[in-house]
Scaffold this active site. Structure first.
Site, short mmCIF file in Angstrom:
data_model
loop_
_atom_site.label_atom_id
_atom_site.label_comp_id
_atom_site.label_asym_id
_atom_site.label_seq_id
_atom_site.Cartn_x
_atom_site.Cartn_y
_atom_site.Cartn_z
N ALA A 44 -8.78 -7.62 -3.26
CA ALA A 44 -7.33 -7.50 -3.41
C ALA A 44 -6.76 -6.52 -2.38
O ALA A 44 -5.70 -6.77 -1.80
CB ALA A 44 -6.98 -7.04 -4.82
N GLU A 45 -7.46 -5.40 -2.15
CA GLU A 45 -7.05 -4.46 -1.12
C GLU A 45 -8.25 -3.83 -0.43
O GLU A 45 -9.31 -3.64 -1.05
CB GLU A 45 -6.18 -3.33 -1.68
CG GLU A 45 -4.69 -3.60 -1.66
CD GLU A 45 -4.25 -4.32 -2.92
OE1 GLU A 45 -3.12 -4.83 -2.94
OE2 GLU A 45 -5.04 -4.37 -3.87
N THR A 46 -8.03 -3.53 0.84
CA THR A 46 -8.94 -2.69 1.61
C THR A 46 -8.14 -1.50 2.10
O THR A 46 -7.04 -1.67 2.64
CB THR A 46 -9.57 -3.45 2.79
OG1 THR A 46 -10.35 -4.54 2.27
CG2 THR A 46 -10.46 -2.55 3.63
N HIS A 74 -5.62 1.13 -7.27
CA HIS A 74 -7.08 1.11 -7.38
C HIS A 74 -7.76 1.45 -6.05
O HIS A 74 -8.81 2.09 -6.03
CB HIS A 74 -7.57 -0.24 -7.92
CG HIS A 74 -7.68 -1.33 -6.93
ND1 HIS A 74 -6.60 -2.05 -6.48
CD2 HIS A 74 -8.76 -1.84 -6.27
CE1 HIS A 74 -7.00 -2.95 -5.61
NE2 HIS A 74 -8.31 -2.84 -5.46
#
Length: 274
Positions: A44-46, A74
Site C-alpha cells: 500500500a505504501e513505501t 502505518h
C-alpha cells in the site's frame, strides 16, 4: 545494492497488519525512482527517509504503487521501527512531511504516532459509493475536512462492515478520497475498513491516517478520548487511539517481515544499508 525493510504495522504477531516498505537513504532519490520502487514492492505504501539537520530528524515521503500521498500512518510507524531496530535510535523521532512535522515515540515494543486530527462533517455520499456498497440498511455519510478528504460511511453493526463486498470499478470513479466504512465494535470501541482503488489500493490492511478522522469522530460519539480500534481487513490489525485536542495519538506494534535487496544501474544514489 539497496535494502528495503518490509515491516508489518499495528500487530503483535507476524503475517497480519499492514506491510510497508522502508528505504533509508543518505540523499534523496528522484521522484520517478521512488514511484518505480513502490510499484515493484506492491505494498500500500513505501516510505523513503532522508536525514535532516537537527536531532533525530528525517524527511519522509510515501508512495503507493501508483501515486505519492500526503499522509500515511502505518508506513510512518514502520519507519520509526526501522530507525529504532536497525539504526539504534531511541525516544521521539521527528519526520518532516507534506503534512507538517510528525513524530514517532519508541517505548519498548510499542510505537506511538502523533498526527494531526481531522474534523468530520455530514455529507451526502456520491452515487458511485452508494451503488458500490449496495447496502440495504441505513447508511450515514460524512467527509473528512482535509484536502481530498476521505468519505466515511457509517453503518449500524460490525457484521455489516464485515459482509460488504464493494464494487471496485464503481469506487474507482470517485474523483477524490478513499472510502472508510465504519461501525461500533463488538469487542472494541469501533471497527473500520478502508478502500482506495483510485489510489491503487483496493482494500488497505490497516490505515493509520484514516484514524486521524475516525478517532475524533468516535470520541465525540462515545464521549471518551481513549479508544481501541480494529480494522477488519483480511489481515487485520489493532490501533490504540488517544484524542488530544487537534492531535491524535495512534499506538501499535510492528514486526519485521523480511528484507529485500534491489540492485542495478537504476540506483545511482548512496544508500544506508543497515
Amino acid at each position: 545494492m539497496m535494502k528495503i525493510y518490509q515491516v508489518d504495522a499495528f500487530v503483535s504477531d507476524q503475517y497480519r497488519g499492514n506491510t510497508a516498505g522502508v528505504c533509508l537513504l543518505k540523499s534523496p532519490l528522484q521522484e520517478g525512482q521512488m514511484q518505480a520502487i513502490a510499484a515493484e514492492m506492491g505494498f500500500a505504501e513505501t516510505a523513503y527517509l532522508v536525514p535532516e539537520e537537527g536531532d533525530k530528524r528525517w524527511n519522509i515521503r510515501w508512495f503507493t504503487p501508483t501515486v505519492e500521498v500526503d499522509l500515511c500512518g502505518h508506513a510512518t510507524l514502520t519507519a520509526g521501527w526501522v530507525l529504532a531496530e536497525i539504526a539504534g535510535e531511541e525516544g521521539t523521532l521527528t519526520f518532516s512531511s507534506r503534512s507538517g512535522d510528525l513524530t514517532v515515540t519508541v517505548d519498548g515494543d510499542y510505537l506511538t504516532l502523533d498526527f494531526p486530527a481531522q474534523s468530520v462533517e455530514p455529507a451526502e455520499l456520491p452515487d458511485e459509493i452508494l451503488k458500490a456498497l449496495d447496502l440495504e440498511g441505513e447508511v450515514k455519510g460524512y467527509r473528512a475536512q482535509v484536502k481530498a478528504g476521505n468519505w466515511i460511511a457509517e453503518v449500524a453493526t460490525e457484521g455489516e462492515v464485515l459482509a460488504i463486498e464493494p464494487d471496485m470499478d464503481l469506487l474507482r470513479k470517485v474523483p477524490e478520497g478513499g472510502l472508510i466504512l465504519t461501525a461500533p465494535g463488538e469487542e472494541c470501541d469501533f471497527v473500520s475498513r478502508f478502500f482506495a482503488p483510485n489510489y491503487g489500493i483496493d482494500e488497505d490492511d490497516v490505515t493509520g491516517s484514516a484514524h486521524c478522522s475516525l478517532a475524533p469522530f468516535w470520541a465525540d460519539k462515545l464521549g471518551k478520548k481513549e479508544l481501541l480500534a480494529h480494522q477488519l481487513s483480511e489481515r487485520g490489525g489493532e490501533i490504540y487511539c488517544t484524542v488530544q485536542g487537534e492531535r491524535v495519538l495512534l499506538k501499535g506494534q510492528a514486526k519485521l517481515r523480511t528484507v529485500r535487496q534491489l540492485s542495478g544501474s537504476f540506483f545511482t544514489n548512496e544508500f544506508v544499508t543497515g
